[in-house]
Design a protein around this motif. Structure first.
Motif, short mmCIF file in Angstrom:
data_model
loop_
_atom_site.label_atom_id
_atom_site.label_comp_id
_atom_site.label_asym_id
_atom_site.label_seq_id
_atom_site.Cartn_x
_atom_site.Cartn_y
_atom_site.Cartn_z
N ASP A 14 0.85 -1.19 0.00
CA ASP A 14 0.00 0.00 0.00
C ASP A 14 0.89 1.24 0.00
OD1 ASP A 14 -1.65 2.25 1.33
OD2 ASP A 14 -3.16 0.69 0.97
N HIS B 34 -1.30 -0.87 7.38
CA HIS B 34 -1.14 -1.35 6.00
C HIS B 34 0.17 -2.13 5.84
CE1 HIS B 34 -4.03 1.99 5.69
NE2 HIS B 34 -4.59 1.23 4.78
N SER C 76 -2.04 -6.18 10.57
CA SER C 76 -2.94 -5.18 10.01
C SER C 76 -4.25 -5.88 9.64
CB SER C 76 -2.32 -4.55 8.76
OG SER C 76 -1.07 -3.96 9.05
N ASP D 54 -9.15 -2.19 2.35
CA ASP D 54 -7.90 -1.73 1.73
C ASP D 54 -6.99 -2.90 1.36
OD1 ASP D 54 -8.67 0.89 2.00
OD2 ASP D 54 -7.48 1.28 3.80
#
Length: 342
Positions: A200, A211, A324, A329
Motif C-alpha cells: 500500500d 497497512h 494489520s 484496503d
C-alpha cells in the motif's frame, strides 16, 4: 534491524519521559535530525537504509506501492542462496491445491486441534508446503531467512503474502527468495523469486502500521523448474479472507530466524482499531509475515489466512502478535496484485 520483527516488550512511559526508540520511532528521529540540519531527509534516510541492506534496495514506484523486479536480480539472489548450504530436493506436487468454500465449511465438522495451545507458547510444528521463509542472501545485515510468507490462492496461481516491512524498507528489497515447505536446509518445492511486489502506498510513504501487508507475484528463477510453472500448482495454497471478525480460533505459523523448521501456536484473535491481535509467546525475529490461519483442515493442513504477523510495532512483542486488519484496503491490494502487470 528495521526489516525484521524485533521482539520489544512494551514499556511504561512516565510523564515527561521521551518515547523509547522502537523500530518506528527511530525513523522519525532520523527525519527530525535531517530537518534540523537542513538536509534532504528522504534521500538521507533512504541512503542509510540502502547501506543497512547492503545496497539491495530499489525505488520502484512508491506512489503506487509497486515494483517490477529485474529478472537478473531475482536470478542472482536464487543463485546466491543455492550456492550456500541449501539443497533442492524435489517433492511431489500437492494433490489438493486449495480448499473450496464447501470444503472449508466441512472442516468445521471435523475433529480439530484444541482451540488454545497449552501452554500459550509457540512450539515446533510440522512443515506445511505453502508456508516458508523469506531469504535475503548477501551481506545485507539480516539472518539468512528474516521473514515468513505463504502462498495464497489466486487466479494467477503465483501469489504470496507477507508483511510489508519484510519487503519494503525505504525501498523494495531486490534480494528476496521464497522457499515454501523449507526445512533443515532442504528446499522441497524449489526456490521462487518475486516478479512483482505490491504494498500500500501508505506503507511506502510513512510505514502506516494499518497497512503492513505485501503481496508478491513469484516465478521460478532461470534454469530452475519447467517453464511457466506456478507455485500454487506445486504447494497448494491457503485461502484468504477479508474483513474477518475477531474471536476466531486461529493457528499462527512462523519461521524463527534461528530455526530450520517452523513454530506455531493456537488461540483466538481479538479485533481492534485497524489491527488483529493474537496472544501467544514465542514468535521472535523471522516470524514476521507468518500467516494467521483459521478453519485449518486437519487432513491437508490448509487453512484460511486472516492476517500476517506485522502491523502494530511491526509485529508485536514477546507475548503478543499483531496483523494489520484485512479490511477493504487489503482486499483492494490483493485485487491489484493479481491484475497489476499480469
Amino acid at each position: 534491524m528495521i526489516c525484521c520483527r524485533i521482539p520489544v516488550r512494551r514499556q511504561t512511559i512516565h510523564p515527561g519521559s521521551p518515547a523509547p526508540a522502537t523500530p518506528r520511532t527511530r525513523r522519525r528521529v532520523a527525519l527530525g535530525l535531517c530537518a534540523a540540519l537542513g538536509l534532504t531527509c528522504a534521500g538521507t534516510v533512504l541512503a542509510v537504509r540502502a547501506f543497512a541492506h547492503g545496497g539491495y534496495l530499489a525505488s520502484g514506484d512508491p506512489l503506487t506501492g509497486s515494483y517490477a523486479e529485474k529478472a537478473a536480480d531475482g536470478d542472482a539472489a536464487a543463485d546466491a542462496l543455492l550456492s550456500g548450504p541449501y539443497t533442492e530436493r524435489p517433492a511431489p506436487p500437492r494433490a489438493i491445491t486449495r480448499m473450496t468454500a464447501g470444503q472449508e465449511t466441512a472442516v468445521r465438522g471435523k475433529p480439530a486441534e484444541p482451540p488454545v495451545s497449552q501452554p500459550l507458547q509457540a512450539a515446533p510444528t510440522a512443515v506445511s508446503a505453502p508456508i516458508g521463509p523469506l531469504f535475503s542472501p548477501g551481506n545485507d545485515g539480516d539472518a539468512d531467512h528474516h521473514c515468513t510468507a505463504s502462498v495464497v490462492h489466486s487466479a494467477t496461481r503465483d501469489l504470496v503474502v507477507t508483511a510489508a516491512h519484510c519487503v519494503y524498507d525505504g525501498g523494495f528489497r531486490t534480494n528476496l527468495v521464497f522457499a515454501p515447505g523449507y526445512h533443515d536446509g532442504v528446499v522441497p518445492y524449489g526456490v521462487w523469486v518475486p516478479s512483482r511486489i505490491v504494498v500500500d502506498p501508505r506503507w511506502a510513504d510513512r510505514r502506516d502500521e494499518d497497512h503492513d501487508v505485501a503481496f508478491l507475484r513469484v516465478r521460478r528463477p532461470r534454469g530452475s523448474g519447467p517453464a511457466g510453472q506456478r507455485v500454487e500448482d506445486l504447494t497448494g495454497a491457503e485461502r484468504i479472507r477479508f474483513s474477518p471478525p475477531g474471536g476466531l480460533p486461529t493457528r499462527t505459523v512462523g519461521y524463527p530466524d534461528d530455526r530450520e523448521t517452523p513454530v506455531s501456536c493456537r488461540n483466538t484473535t481479538t479485533a481492534g482499531s485497524g489491527q488483529l491481535r493474537f496472544d501467544c509467546a514465542g514468535f521472535p525475529n523471522g516470524t514476521s509475515g507468518g500467516p494467521m490461519l483459521t478453519a485449518v483442515d486437519p487432513d491437508t493442513g490448509l487453512g484460511t489466512v486472516t492476517g500476517v504477523i506485522g502491523g502494530l510495532d511491526e509485529g508485536g512483542d514477546d507475548e503478543t502478535s499483531y496483523s494489520s486488519w484485512f479490511g477493504p484496503d487489503i482486499a483492494a491490494l490483493y485485487r491489484r496484485a493479481t491484475t497489476d502487470g499480469a
